[in-house]
Structures are given as structure tokens and as C-alpha cells.
Design a protein around this motif. Structure first.
Motif, mmCIF file in Angstrom:
data_model
loop_
_atom_site.group_PDB
_atom_site.id
_atom_site.type_symbol
_atom_site.label_atom_id
_atom_site.label_comp_id
_atom_site.label_asym_id
_atom_site.label_seq_id
_atom_site.Cartn_x
_atom_site.Cartn_y
_atom_site.Cartn_z
ATOM 1 N N HIS A 159 14.610 26.044 36.521
ATOM 2 C CA HIS A 159 14.430 24.754 37.184
ATOM 3 C C HIS A 159 15.101 24.739 38.561
ATOM 4 O O HIS A 159 14.609 24.096 39.489
ATOM 5 N N ASP A 162 12.779 26.575 40.938
ATOM 6 C CA ASP A 162 11.667 25.676 41.241
ATOM 7 C C ASP A 162 12.086 24.604 42.250
ATOM 8 O O ASP A 162 11.340 24.276 43.175
ATOM 9 N N SER A 166 10.527 23.809 45.879
ATOM 10 C CA SER A 166 9.955 22.480 46.090
ATOM 11 C C SER A 166 10.617 21.725 47.234
ATOM 12 O O SER A 166 10.009 20.821 47.823
ATOM 13 N N TYR A 215 4.180 29.408 37.215
ATOM 14 C CA TYR A 215 5.172 28.334 37.159
ATOM 15 C C TYR A 215 5.754 28.049 38.543
ATOM 16 O O TYR A 215 5.839 26.884 38.964
ATOM 17 N N PHE A 216 6.149 29.084 39.245
ATOM 18 C CA PHE A 216 6.790 28.867 40.542
ATOM 19 C C PHE A 216 5.801 28.500 41.648
ATOM 20 O O PHE A 216 6.205 28.068 42.724
ATOM 21 N N HIS A 218 3.622 26.235 40.852
ATOM 22 C CA HIS A 218 3.283 24.920 40.284
ATOM 23 C C HIS A 218 1.977 24.932 39.500
ATOM 24 O O HIS A 218 1.131 24.043 39.629
#
Length: 397
Positions: A159, A162, A166, A215-216, A218
């Protein structure tokens, strides 16, 4: 290195579970059944359950009753069953964990859901995307929870990475490279990972590479598989011992398509002939416009990991490590929790009707399998097939 990581997790979780075991469970604790006595069980469900007050190790099933009984006694299950069907027919089982071979996932997940059980299903979710859609259709019809067990995605370190991406601080993402290997000879030739009939192969077993990439970025849908080269297993050319692929994704983190490369290898050649590449833990490198972020051992960061951020302008590299807290869990969780323990926390929340801190949506898991299918098709090996599909094909001949 996957098997080495699992063994390390077994040891660390045994020690932490012993120190933090909760014996006084909730009277309404979620009663878990486990289909098979697979090697992954202690790390993935048994020890995490021992430290969760709302989870009870209720039953374990094997195709040999004596094996199940011995296993139940060893790990503290209340009941043992001599078949998977017998466990699913027990109305007292609330949820099941399924660590069966890949090709059997869809069949037993659907049977479990139809029996009214919530399902925690090992990755990859199924043999292919078509099966994945059938699983989630069954989950929706039954009104039950079904989660693909990509445990690493529930850990605070993931997280944090990420959040770094982000934030926009490092500019748009330009490219990614994800790698996962196992030293030569460490996966026995009779292991299920090598069996075509059970949907084996390096990309299937090491689908973490695609999971981390998506995942990274998105969780975007795949735009194209530019290339995919499989190294066939010596004993069965239908199975990939290794896979190299170049993919293209469109991501909200970048104005232009992102080039993503993945490399999986279940039989990685030794360095300088003699030295196993034990340092090659599952890792992903994410190149942004202003910096490169390298997440070492994203698969099991609870054992050890680091996040290296290299500034392109100055060349300076800073390092971070995160074992608890983070942008999603906050003060919830403990530094000794494994990825599997964080995952179990989210799973129980979902089953109990609470909003989990993080989750893997059905659409995400289906797109994950579509991506795997596309790589296999591009490589020329063709997408994997479930055991039920292979049986139907055999009966037609």
C-alpha cells in the motif's frame, strides 16, 4: 525462491502464532474447513487463524481419512473428513480454504459455493478466465464471498508503494519489470507445478508477476501482449519452465501506454554454474519520469523487504520498510502479522458484512486470468485448462 519463502513463513508464523495465539475464540467464530492437507496450509490459513479471535479451525478433508485425522490432531482441527464432499456437506462449516492444484480450483470452488460456503481460493483463481467467470457467477447466485488469495496485496508495504505512485511526486509511470524465479532443481519433477493436467506452469505458479504489475498500474485491462517466449519443460513441452513476456497497459497513472515486462522461471540456472540464485526474491521495478521505485520481495514482505527510490536527477537512492500501519491499515494490525494474516483479517470483515480495508474485486480477478490466458496464447502454448474440461475432451475422443 517461492518454496524457500514458504518454508521461512512456516517457521516465523509458527513462532508468532505460539506467542500470540488466541485460545478464547468468539462463540460465533467463523468455522473454517480446509480442502486437502497441502504444504501451504500452515502458512496460509492455520497459523493466521490461531491468532484471529473470530476464526476457528473446524475441519480438514483429505481423500484418505487417516491422513486427515492425523493432520487434524497435529494442527488442532475439530473434525476430519475422508473426502472433500463430506466436508462440504457439513452444515457447520461456514467457509472453506481451497489450496488444491490450479486445475481443480473452479470445480471445488463452485461446489463449495453451491453448498453455501464462503471461499478463500488460492491463486491463480482458476485455470483460465472462462472458469473464473463461472466461479464468480456461482458466488453471486449463492450470495457468498469468494476471494482470490493474492495475500501480498493486503500488506502495508504494498500500500505504501501504491501511495508513492499515486501521489504523482515521481511523475507518470513509464515502464515496469516484475520477476520471480526458483533455483534450478528446487521444484521436484513430480511436483504439481509441472503437471499440465493440473494447469501447472511457471506463469501460473508465479502469476504474482502479473498481479504486481497490474496492481501498481491500478488494475488496468491488458491492451496487448507484444511478445511471449516460453521455455518448455524438458519432460512436457506443454508446460512452461520459464516465461518471458512484454505487455502493454493503459493506466490512469500515465498519459501514454505503459510497457511492462515479466519474467518467471521455475528452473532458474545457477550463477557461475554452481551458485543458486537465492537472492532473486520476487521483485518489481517501476520506472517513473523522475525516479525508479524498486520493491524487493513484494510477495512475502513480512519476512524481509525494502522499497528503494532512486532519483533520476541526483542518482540518490533512499530506502523504506513497512511492516505495519501504512495508508490503509492505519493503526490496525501488528508488525508480526504475515501477508496471510492481513488477508484473513480482510476476508473475515467481508464475510461479516464490514467494509474491508482492502479487497480484490471479482472483475479484477477475471482480468488477471484474461491476462494470463493472453500470454499463454501468445507464447504458442495455449491457455491452461481445468481438470473438468480436460476430462470432457478425453471423453469425446
Amino acid at each position: 525462491m517461492a518454496m524457500v519463502l514458504q518454508l521461512s513463513t512456516f517457521v516465523t508464523q509458527y513462532l508468532t502464532a505460539s506467542a500470540h495465539e488466541i485460545k478464547d475464540k468468539s462463540p460465533t467464530a467463523l468455522r473454517f474447513g480446509v480442502l486437502s492437507t497441502a504444504m501451504i496450509n500452515p502458512a496460509a490459513i492455520i497459523h493466521p487463524s490461531e491468532t484471529h479471535g473470530d476464526v476457528l479451525l473446524y475441519g480438514v478433508a483429505s481423500r484418505e481419512y487417516n491422513k486427515a485425522r492425523s493432520y487434524a490432531k497435529k494442527y488442532g482441527f475439530s473434525k476430519a473428513y475422508g473426502s472433500y464432499e463430506e466436508l462440504l456437506n457439513d452444515a457447520d462449516v461456514d467457509a472453506v480454504y481451497i489450496p488444491l492444484p490450479n486445475g481443480m480450483h473452479a470445480e471445488w470452488a463452485i461446489k463449495s459455493l453451491e453448498k453455501g460456503k464462503h471461499v478463500l481460493l488460492e491463486k491463480p483463481l482458476t485455470a483460465n478466465a472462462d472458469e473464473a467467470k463461472h466461479v464468480f457467477k456461482a458466488a453471486k447466485k449463492a450470495g457468498k464471498v469468494c476471494l482470490e488469495a493474492f495475500h501480498w496485496r493486503f500488506h502495508p508495504a504494498a500500500h505504501v508503494v501504491d501511495a508513492l505512485l499515486s501521489s504523482g511526486r515521481y511523475g507518470p509511470v513509464l515502464s515496469t519489470h516484475s520477476r520471480m524465479t526458483t533455483p534450478k532443481g528446487s521444484v521436484p519433477k513430480n511436483n504439481i507445478r509441472w503437471k499440465y493436467e493440473l494447469a501447472g506452469g511457471s506463469l501460473m505458479d508465479m502469476s504474482y508477476t502479473i498481479s504486481s504489475t497490474r496492481y501498481f498500474l491500478h488494475m488496468p485491462r491488458l491492451e496487448a501482449v507484444n511478445s511471449a517466449a516460453a521455455v518448455p519443460a524438458p519432460h512436457d513441452s506443454r508446460v512452461d519452465a520459464a516465461m518471458n513476456a512484454e505487455l502493454t497497459f493503459k493506466s490512469e497513472l500515465a498519459p501514454n501506454p505503459v510497457k511492462a515486462s515479466i519474467y518467471t522461471d521455475m528452473d532458474r540456472a545457477n550463477s557461475y554454474v554452481l551458485i543458486p540464485r537465492v537472492w532473486e526474491l520476487p521483485s518489481i521495478q517501476i520506472e517513473c519520469e523522475n525516479a525508479t521505485i524498486y520493491f524487493y520481495n513484494f510477495m512475502m514482505p513480512h519476512l524481509y523487504h525494502y522499497i528503494a527510490i532512486t532519483d533520476k536527477k541526483t542518482g540518490h537512492t533512499s530506502y523504506q520498510k513497512h511492516y505495519s500501519f501504512g495508508p490503509k491499515w492505519g493503526t490496525r494490525g501488528e508488525s508480526w502479522w504475515s501477508t496471510y494474516r492481513y488477508q484473513l483479517e480482510a476476508f473475515v470483515d467481508k464475510v461479516r458484512g464490514r467494509e474491508p480495508v482492502c479487497w480484490i474485486e471479482p472483475e479484477d480477478s477475471v482480468m488477471q486470468m484474461e491476462c494470463i490466458d493472453s500470454v499463454y496464447e501468445k507464447s504458442g502454448l495455449g491457455k491452461r485448462k481445468g481438470t473438468s474440461e480436460l476430462l470432457r475432451e478425453k471423453e469425446k475422443k
